[in-house]
Every structure is written in structure tokens, then in C-alpha cells.
Design an enzyme around this catalytic site. Sequence first.
Site, PDB file in Angstrom:
ATOM      1  N   TYR A   1       0.835  -1.339   0.051  1.00 51.17           N
ATOM      2  CA  TYR A   1       0.051   0.101  -0.038  1.00 51.17           C
ATOM      3  C   TYR A   1       0.735   1.122  -0.011  1.00 51.17           C
ATOM      4  O   TYR A   1       1.917   1.232   0.524  1.00 51.17           O
ATOM      5  CB  TYR A   1      -0.898   0.032   1.185  1.00 51.17           C
ATOM      6  CG  TYR A   1      -2.284  -0.580   1.245  1.00 51.17           C
ATOM      7  CD1 TYR A   1      -2.539  -1.558   2.542  1.00 51.17           C
ATOM      8  CD2 TYR A   1      -2.964  -0.500   0.477  1.00 51.17           C
ATOM      9  CE1 TYR A   1      -3.705  -2.142   2.471  1.00 51.17           C
ATOM     10  CE2 TYR A   1      -4.370  -1.194   0.401  1.00 51.17           C
ATOM     11  CZ  TYR A   1      -4.723  -2.107   1.236  1.00 51.17           C
ATOM     12  OH  TYR A   1      -5.908  -2.725   1.574  1.00 51.17           O
TER      13      TYR A   1
ATOM     14  N   GLU B   1      -6.353  -0.036   8.431  1.00 52.12           N
ATOM     15  CA  GLU B   1      -6.157   0.271   9.782  1.00 52.12           C
ATOM     16  C   GLU B   1      -5.258   1.213  10.110  1.00 52.12           C
ATOM     17  O   GLU B   1      -4.511   1.657  11.071  1.00 52.12           O
ATOM     18  CB  GLU B   1      -5.673  -1.131  10.563  1.00 52.12           C
ATOM     19  CG  GLU B   1      -6.787  -1.961  11.110  1.00 52.12           C
ATOM     20  CD  GLU B   1      -7.099  -2.837   9.506  1.00 52.12           C
ATOM     21  OE1 GLU B   1      -6.270  -3.471   8.921  1.00 52.12           O
ATOM     22  OE2 GLU B   1      -8.273  -2.577   9.131  1.00 52.12           O
TER      23      GLU B   1
ATOM     24  N   GLU C   1      -6.773 -10.464  -0.975  1.00 48.83           N
ATOM     25  CA  GLU C   1      -6.406 -10.270   0.632  1.00 48.83           C
ATOM     26  C   GLU C   1      -6.819 -11.501   1.238  1.00 48.83           C
ATOM     27  O   GLU C   1      -8.117 -11.661   1.777  1.00 48.83           O
ATOM     28  CB  GLU C   1      -6.949  -9.142   1.212  1.00 48.83           C
ATOM     29  CG  GLU C   1      -6.366  -7.803   0.824  1.00 48.83           C
ATOM     30  CD  GLU C   1      -7.349  -6.576   1.434  1.00 48.83           C
ATOM     31  OE1 GLU C   1      -7.825  -6.558   2.483  1.00 48.83           O
ATOM     32  OE2 GLU C   1      -7.091  -5.322   1.005  1.00 48.83           O
TER      33      GLU C   1
ATOM     34  N   TYR D   1      -0.795  -8.483  13.682  1.00 47.14           N
ATOM     35  CA  TYR D   1      -1.843  -9.417  12.837  1.00 47.14           C
ATOM     36  C   TYR D   1      -1.857 -10.686  12.787  1.00 47.14           C
ATOM     37  O   TYR D   1      -2.334 -11.467  12.111  1.00 47.14           O
ATOM     38  CB  TYR D   1      -1.710  -8.662  11.216  1.00 47.14           C
ATOM     39  CG  TYR D   1      -3.186  -8.612  10.420  1.00 47.14           C
ATOM     40  CD1 TYR D   1      -3.373  -9.568   9.708  1.00 47.14           C
ATOM     41  CD2 TYR D   1      -3.859  -7.412  10.576  1.00 47.14           C
ATOM     42  CE1 TYR D   1      -4.498  -9.464   8.947  1.00 47.14           C
ATOM     43  CE2 TYR D   1      -4.988  -7.254   9.875  1.00 47.14           C
ATOM     44  CZ  TYR D   1      -5.502  -8.284   8.929  1.00 47.14           C
ATOM     45  OH  TYR D   1      -6.417  -8.106   8.183  1.00 47.14           O
TER      46      TYR D   1
ATOM     47  N   ASN E   1      -9.806   1.010  -3.308  1.00 47.33           N
ATOM     48  CA  ASN E   1      -9.666   0.053  -2.220  1.00 47.33           C
ATOM     49  C   ASN E   1     -11.041  -0.331  -1.595  1.00 47.33           C
ATOM     50  O   ASN E   1     -11.828   0.193  -0.969  1.00 47.33           O
ATOM     51  CB  ASN E   1      -8.607   0.250  -0.947  1.00 47.33           C
ATOM     52  CG  ASN E   1      -8.437  -0.973  -0.388  1.00 47.33           C
ATOM     53  OD1 ASN E   1      -7.376  -1.661  -0.563  1.00 47.33           O
ATOM     54  ND2 ASN E   1      -9.118  -1.198   0.944  1.00 47.33           N
ATOM     55  N   GLU E   2     -11.429  -1.517  -1.877  1.00 45.45           N
ATOM     56  CA  GLU E   2     -12.820  -2.018  -1.482  1.00 45.45           C
ATOM     57  C   GLU E   2     -13.771  -1.037  -1.711  1.00 45.45           C
ATOM     58  O   GLU E   2     -14.533  -0.616  -0.739  1.00 45.45           O
ATOM     59  CB  GLU E   2     -12.687  -2.488  -0.250  1.00 45.45           C
ATOM     60  CG  GLU E   2     -11.946  -3.890   0.245  1.00 45.45           C
ATOM     61  CD  GLU E   2     -12.146  -4.362   1.485  1.00 45.45           C
ATOM     62  OE1 GLU E   2     -12.371  -3.836   2.570  1.00 45.45           O
ATOM     63  OE2 GLU E   2     -12.132  -5.561   1.539  1.00 45.45           O
TER      64      GLU E   2
HETATM   65  C1  LIG Z   1     -13.257  -4.310  11.216  1.00 45.36           C
HETATM   66  C2  LIG Z   1     -13.708  -3.723   9.957  1.00 45.36           C
HETATM   67  C3  LIG Z   1     -12.135  -3.973   8.906  1.00 45.36           C
HETATM   68  C4  LIG Z   1     -12.357  -3.533   7.598  1.00 45.36           C
HETATM   69  N1  LIG Z   1     -11.164  -3.802   6.912  1.00 45.36           N
HETATM   70  C5  LIG Z   1     -11.105  -4.844   6.115  1.00 45.36           C
HETATM   71  S1  LIG Z   1     -12.312  -6.001   5.838  1.00 45.36           S
HETATM   72  N2  LIG Z   1      -9.861  -5.183   5.455  1.00 45.36           N
HETATM   73  C6  LIG Z   1      -9.915  -4.937   3.915  1.00 45.36           C
HETATM   74  C7  LIG Z   1      -9.093  -3.729   3.536  1.00 45.36           C
HETATM   75  O1  LIG Z   1      -8.862  -3.680   2.048  1.00 45.36           O
HETATM   76  C8  LIG Z   1      -7.535  -3.948   4.233  1.00 45.36           C
HETATM   77  O2  LIG Z   1      -6.997  -2.656   4.052  1.00 45.36           O
HETATM   78  C9  LIG Z   1      -7.813  -4.134   5.710  1.00 45.36           C
HETATM   79  O3  LIG Z   1      -8.411  -2.945   6.490  1.00 45.36           O
HETATM   80  C10 LIG Z   1      -8.531  -5.214   5.902  1.00 45.36           C
HETATM   81  C11 LIG Z   1      -8.509  -5.492   7.351  1.00 45.36           C
HETATM   82  O4  LIG Z   1      -7.534  -5.747   7.971  1.00 45.36           O
END
Ligand SMILES: CCCCNC(=S)N1C[C@H](O)[C@@H](O)[C@@H](O)[C@H]1CO
Length: 631
Positions: A76, A122, A261, A328, A180-181
Site C-alpha cells: 500500500y 487500519e 487479501e 496481525y 480499495n474495496e
Molecule cells: C473491522 C472492519 C475492518 C475493515 N477492513 C477490512 S475488511 N480489510 C480490507 C481492507 O482492504 C484492508 O486494507 C484491511 O483494512 C482489512 C482488514 O485488515
Amino acid sequence: MTAALLLLIAVNLACGNMVSAKNTFSIDYKNNCFLKDGKPFQYISGSIHYSRIPQYYWKDRLMKMYMSGLNAVQVYVPWNFHEAVQGVQNFTGDQDLEYFLHLANQTGLLVIMRPGPYICAEWEMGGLPAWLLQKPSIRLRTADTDYMQAVSTWLAVLLPKMRPWLYINGGNIITVQVENEYGSYYACDYNYMRHLRTLFRSFLGEDVVLFTTDGNTDKEMICGTLEGLYATIDFGTDTSVAEAFKRQRQFEPHGPLINSEFYTGWLDHWGDQHAMVDARKVSRVLGEMLTMGANVNMYMFEGGTNFGYWNGADHDSRFRSVVTSYDYDAPLTEAGDPTEKLLAIRDVVAQFREVPSGPIPPATPKFAYGFVTLKKVGNVSSLLDLISPLGPVKSHYPLTFEEMKQYYGYMLYRTALPRDLNEPTPLISPLNGVHDRAYVSVNGTFQGLLERDTTLVMNITGKQGDTLDVLVENMGRVNFGSKINDHKGLLSDLILGKDILTDWQIYPLDIDGAIVRGWPHSVYQKTPPSTHTKTAAGPAFYYGTLPPNGLAWDSFLKLKEWTKGQVWINGVNLGRYWPARGPQRTLYVPGPLLRNSLPNNITVLELEGAPAHLQVLFMDRPQLSTTAGKS
Ligand SMILES: CCCCNC(=S)N1C[C@H](O)[C@@H](O)[C@@H](O)[C@H]1CO
């Protein structure tokens, strides 16, 4: 094995040989695979975030990933890590992204690049710089003109740097993710994604493989995918592989199966139990996907640390801040140590590709330097001339961090009590406007705290004219969902009894700047602070030195019976500690930031209350999963 699964396997194993062509990387839609230099290619990748690892250790982590059998790493780019202040972009030292790419290339690793502009992860505000919030009405992650103007300016700097690193240009970046998502976000703004597709194509060319990643639900895939961007999915060990890839096939009937992922572990918020994912489950599901010829990126392979103020937060039913450790439960620990999970993964990978012969590089040496007893410097309220050299901004009503143009860390709001409070009088944040935690003192005496979503009222006493100090902590901006426009500070008025408190003096605190300039050691090394009780509740600074002992090895700092705060060693902000809430009980101390022949300066900002012993302990192992209450 279901018929669907068998069919998926059969089709994907049919990925035949094509004409070889140097420095090409593309999708073979006929044979459902990638082609690298004209030959079928399956990536087995792991996520590593350079922004969470000191540059000194980048090569160490990459070597371990290579020796684990990976042929690629996924990276990232946090926009705010490179442009914390608008218009000042930094690509040096720990921000030297191209040096990281060089090391990956040197190690024989290809790169799956995820430049955002939003990354989630995060990470503070999902990587978006907080200065975007200076326009309060900005609609982040949409075609909003102000947002897109800032994004275009940033990508016009970042993407041209990436272009020479593309595999098709002789580098090692094989694919590039857009956003991203996005399908998880409320806006579902196709014009935004079209803007980004145009920008990525204009800077990176027509030939690079661009992709998206989304959770494997219809809604997420519908809003997150776009023509011209290859749709991939993400899922962990508790999802049916066949079901997940069937979903991907709904959007990409042909082309490689990709889990961008594959969660090898999970994140921790303060107050959670430490998240762990069974290594056998990870190995089993990884084997299932590789058997199908799928391309897999393991999220995370090396997590690292949220140093400084870089942790993010989640806000579902309530605000939950992510801990400092990004271990993690990944195959490589926060400190880069190989785990049983890594060995199990390597055994699976060895069934599908030749893994490099030779041992996994060992864990870096750790050292238990023992106890250091600190001294109190003074309460935050008494040190404002040192840590807020520009002095206060006067304002009738409170201003936010963003309005004050300070984006991270702490800010002190001061006013005078409007009347005598002979009885405990409620101090209230009626609109839940404390973002995120406020430590309240009257005339320098700590009286309690307010906390976003959980503690909206507390009682105080005092005399008319007494000084009311409200130290507000930004505990990390929300990085996922609709609340990422996460302003910090006092977002609404505080009420004392029935009175709205006004006439504030607002002190931006440049603690990191003061510490980098040598405070407090430079001031107190010779003449320790005169008065001060050894400890008292409330926000205060403590300092001490770890004597040199000829070793600068990794260590783990335990603040036993301390409550909550921040630690700096030799000017480096190690991040937040909160043993009173856990699950994390130690902070990772990378050996390279220690000095083996000079005293190591330790500075602690304790926000609630220090233990009488004022001791901190350097251990040779982490404590990330003890439950709250145990020290
Ligand atoms: C508690 C909700 C978490 C949302 N994030 C999710 S699903 N994720 C997908 C996201 O793309 C990645 O950057 C990370 O943030 C990962 C969780 O480690």
C-alpha cells in the site's frame, strides 16, 4: 470436491504456453491466467507495509518473504505518510518508496502496487491526509471537485514515480490496484472510479494490468468494480473458496482467479482479545486456492507497527481505535520473526512451486535491557511554553484540530471557570463532540476524563476563575466506512452545569518537535526538575535514560501499571500504550533506533496516572494478548 470446484480447477489448469515476449505482463482470458513474458504465471504473494517497518529492516523482512517461497509482495502507499502537510511531499528515509521497490527487486520479488488514493489498512483515515477535512463539506472518495483536485495533484506526483517500476517497463510492479474495496463505501460513485481509471491510465499507460478488490458480496462487487479494471475479491479462512470464486466469476467470467487479501490473521482494537487465526486453517485454505490455480496475496505476511499516530480506527456501533502493534498474527511477527504459521505456509507453497533452498533468515536478536526508573518532568499544563511555543489561539467557541491546522496527536483547550463549583458539577459533551478522549484538569489537578461514545459527562469542582484545562487526544481517524471524515478535537461545545463554556485559549501541541529538538533531556539532564510530586494523576511527562550497553538489539517496552500514553525513544515516537485496556502490553522497540554507546533518551507522556515506582521494563519478548486487568 464439488463439480463447480472441479470445473474451476480443470479450466484453470488449462493455462497453456504462449509465445514468449520479454517484459510483458498481461491477462490471458482464454486460459484464465496471467502471462508473464508470454508464459503462464501464478503469483503467491504477501502483504508488507513499508510504512510500518523502519527502513533498516526492509531487506530483512523481504528476504524472509522470499525464502518463504513467495514470488511477489503487495504494498500500500499511504498518501498521508508522504504528504502529512498539504503540498509537502516526502519520499526520503522511511518514506523512500522507490528504495523499497529496489530492495524488493533485488530480492527477486515482484510487486502488486496499491496506491489508493484510499487504502483502509487500519491506517489513519485510510491513508487520506487529514488536511482534506479543512473543507468540512468535502465528500471523500467521490467525484467531489475539491477531493478530486487534491487526488489528481497527488497522483500526478506518485504515479509518474511508479511508471519506470512497472514490469512492462523493466521494473517489478506487475499489477496496480485502483482505490480499495470501493464497493464497501456508501457513495458508489462510478464517476469517481472513472476519474481514477483515467488518471491511472494517463500516468501508467494502457498496458499495465489495473484491478480492483472487493469483498465477495453482490453489493460490494457491483459498486466496487468498473469496466477496464480487473475485478478481484478478498476473503479469509471462514469463507467457502468455491463460493467466493464463483462470485468473482460473475464479474470476471474469464481471466485469473485472484484473492487479493487472504487474511492470515486479523487486527486488534484497544479492549479486544488479541485476534489469532489457526495456522492449519490458513494452510488448508491456501492449498485449496493454489490447487485451483488461483493467485493469492496473504494479508498480512509482515504486519509491523503503527508508529507515532498512524493507527486507524473503526466506527461501527462505536468508535474503536486500532492498537499500536500491527502484528496481525501474521506469518512474520511485528518484529519480523518467522513463526510456525510461516513454516506451514512454506510447506504448502512448496507443493506448487520451488521454494528457495536454504534456511529462513532467523529472528533478529532481542535483548532484555531491564528496568529504567523515570523522573517526572511536570504536568502538561505547566509545560505549554515548551511544547506549544507558538502559544494559544483565542476563540469564543472551540476549534477542531483541522481548523487549527494540527492534524495528529494532542491539543490543549483552556478556559476559566465561570463561577464557583462548590458541589461536583457536570461537565458535559451533549453532542458527543469529544474526538476522541479528553483529560480534564482544574488548576493543574486532574479531575477525570470524557471519551467519545462512552463517557459524555464527568463532574468537576473549583472556584470562579480557576483554570480549566481539557487535553484532547486524537486516537486515530476512522479508516473504514462512512465515518472516515473523522474531524478531531472538541467538535461541539462543552456545557458546565447549564453554562456553555466559551472564551477558549487553544494550544496546538508540538510534542514531537520539542522532543526531536532534545527536550526534556537537554533541559533536565544536569538539573533535574525542582519540585513536582513523584507522581500524580493526570497528563504529565516523564523522562529517563537507558544506559548504553554495547548492544542495539530489538526489545519490547513494558509499562507495567502505567495507564495510557505515548512513548518516544531517542526522538522516535514508538506509538501509543494502553496497558489498562490491552490486549497489547508491550511496545516494539526496533534495535536500530537504540544507541549502543550513548545513553538512550526515553520520554513518556502519561495521560491518566503513572505508578509510584515510575519504572519501565525492556523485555526480550512481546506481550500482545494478555487480557485486560492483568499486568
Ligand atoms: C473491522 C472492519 C475492518 C475493515 N477492513 C477490512 S475488511 N480489510 C480490507 C481492507 O482492504 C484492508 O486494507 C484491511 O483494512 C482489512 C482488514 O485488515
